[in-house]
Design a protein around this motif. Structure first.
Motif, PDB file in Angstrom:
ATOM      1  N   THR A  43      43.497  22.872  73.781  1.00 50.09           N
ATOM      2  CA  THR A  43      42.662  23.321  74.893  1.00 50.09           C
ATOM      3  C   THR A  43      41.858  24.551  74.506  1.00 50.09           C
ATOM      4  O   THR A  43      42.394  25.485  73.910  1.00 50.09           O
ATOM      5  N   THR A  46      40.156  26.018  80.521  1.00 50.24           N
ATOM      6  CA  THR A  46      40.589  25.316  81.726  1.00 50.24           C
ATOM      7  C   THR A  46      39.833  25.932  82.899  1.00 50.24           C
ATOM      8  O   THR A  46      39.829  27.158  83.064  1.00 50.24           O
ATOM      9  N   ILE A  73      29.779  17.750  82.615  1.00 42.85           N
ATOM     10  CA  ILE A  73      30.398  17.156  81.422  1.00 42.85           C
ATOM     11  C   ILE A  73      29.407  16.163  80.816  1.00 42.85           C
ATOM     12  O   ILE A  73      29.012  15.202  81.469  1.00 42.85           O
ATOM     13  N   SER A  90      39.141  10.743  81.840  1.00 48.48           N
ATOM     14  CA  SER A  90      39.260  11.181  80.447  1.00 48.48           C
ATOM     15  C   SER A  90      37.913  10.995  79.757  1.00 48.48           C
ATOM     16  O   SER A  90      37.354   9.900  79.746  1.00 48.48           O
ATOM     17  N   SER A  93      35.910  14.906  75.090  1.00 46.17           N
ATOM     18  CA  SER A  93      36.424  16.250  74.847  1.00 46.17           C
ATOM     19  C   SER A  93      36.718  17.024  76.139  1.00 46.17           C
ATOM     20  O   SER A  93      36.736  18.251  76.148  1.00 46.17           O
ATOM     21  N   HIS A  94      36.959  16.285  77.221  1.00 46.47           N
ATOM     22  CA  HIS A  94      37.328  16.901  78.498  1.00 46.47           C
ATOM     23  C   HIS A  94      38.302  15.967  79.235  1.00 46.47           C
ATOM     24  O   HIS A  94      38.185  14.749  79.130  1.00 46.47           O
ATOM     25  N   ASP A  95      39.195  16.555  79.984  1.00 45.90           N
ATOM     26  CA  ASP A  95      40.041  15.816  80.919  1.00 45.90           C
ATOM     27  C   ASP A  95      39.837  16.430  82.289  1.00 45.90           C
ATOM     28  O   ASP A  95      39.797  17.663  82.425  1.00 45.90           O
ATOM     29  N   VAL A  96      39.704  15.567  83.308  1.00 41.40           N
ATOM     30  CA  VAL A  96      39.538  16.035  84.681  1.00 41.40           C
ATOM     31  C   VAL A  96      40.706  15.478  85.494  1.00 41.40           C
ATOM     32  O   VAL A  96      40.999  14.284  85.418  1.00 41.40           O
ATOM     33  N   ILE A 107      39.215  21.089  85.156  1.00 44.46           N
ATOM     34  CA  ILE A 107      38.584  20.486  83.987  1.00 44.46           C
ATOM     35  C   ILE A 107      39.192  21.181  82.777  1.00 44.46           C
ATOM     36  O   ILE A 107      39.170  22.407  82.680  1.00 44.46           O
ATOM     37  N   SER A 109      38.859  21.530  78.802  1.00 43.34           N
ATOM     38  CA  SER A 109      38.024  21.273  77.623  1.00 43.34           C
ATOM     39  C   SER A 109      38.921  21.401  76.398  1.00 43.34           C
ATOM     40  O   SER A 109      39.733  22.313  76.314  1.00 43.34           O
TER      41      SER A 109
END
Length: 182
Positions: A43, A46, A73, A90, A93-96, A107, A109
């Protein structure tokens, strides 16, 4: 024609595949613990967010992509889902993650971890070339194992006196594990 020397075959296959054996073992260890932490990425930031979400039945791929754009994003979306009252998207290079009831979420990163993420791809790769190469590798591991059993002809460490007992234990242990915990 020259007689096959199993000791040489064992040695040469071992030398040839040492990099792949170590890579698979290393990435296998990391993959075993991927639920506890994500070794292939780390990470970098965040960020807390709050959004208004529609009903779960109205959430689809287009909605997820559009929401990603609204959140700034830019990378490619991989998948989305709603699970346990949480909407997850997903990206490369990011997860939400957003709570379906409150609309609050975050989010995350991340950046791929050098070397580790590439090594872990060995377990996930499905290209035809890699499948065939992995098949050859698997057959070579079988040959390495079998030629290893006949390298010591006699004595207390031979297959006849000790090796077969360890081999049986090596087969029984995973079978018991599968029966008891599978």
């Amino acid at each position: 024609m020259k007689k096959i020397n199993f000791r040489n075959l064992h040695r040469d296959l071992g030398y040839f595949y040492i990099g792949l054996i170590v890579s698979f073992a290393f990435s296998g260890l990391l993959m075993n613990h991927r639920e506890a932490w994500h070794p292939d990425k780390y990470t970098t930031e965040t960020k807390a967010i709050e959004v208004k979400l529609p009903k779960e039945s109205e959430i689809n791929e287009k909605f997820a992509e559009d929401l990603g754009k609204k959140l700034g994003i830019e990378d490619k979306m991989r998948r989305h889902m709603v699970k346990k009252d949480e909407f997850k998207i997903s990206f490369e290079s990011h997860d939400v993650e957003i709570d379906m009831r409150t609309g609050k979420g975050e989010i995350v990163s991340f950046i791929k971890t050098p070397i580790i993420s590439q090594t872990m791809k060995l377990h996930k790769n499905t290209s035809n070339f890699w499948i065939y190469y992995s098949d050859i590798f698997a057959l070579s591991l079988i040959i390495i194992a079998l030629t290893g059993t006949i390298m010591i002809k006699a004595g207390k460490f031979s297959w006849k006196n000790r090796g077969w007992k360890l081999a049986v234990a090596g087969v029984v242990f995973p079978l018991l594990f599968l029966i008891l915990f599978g």
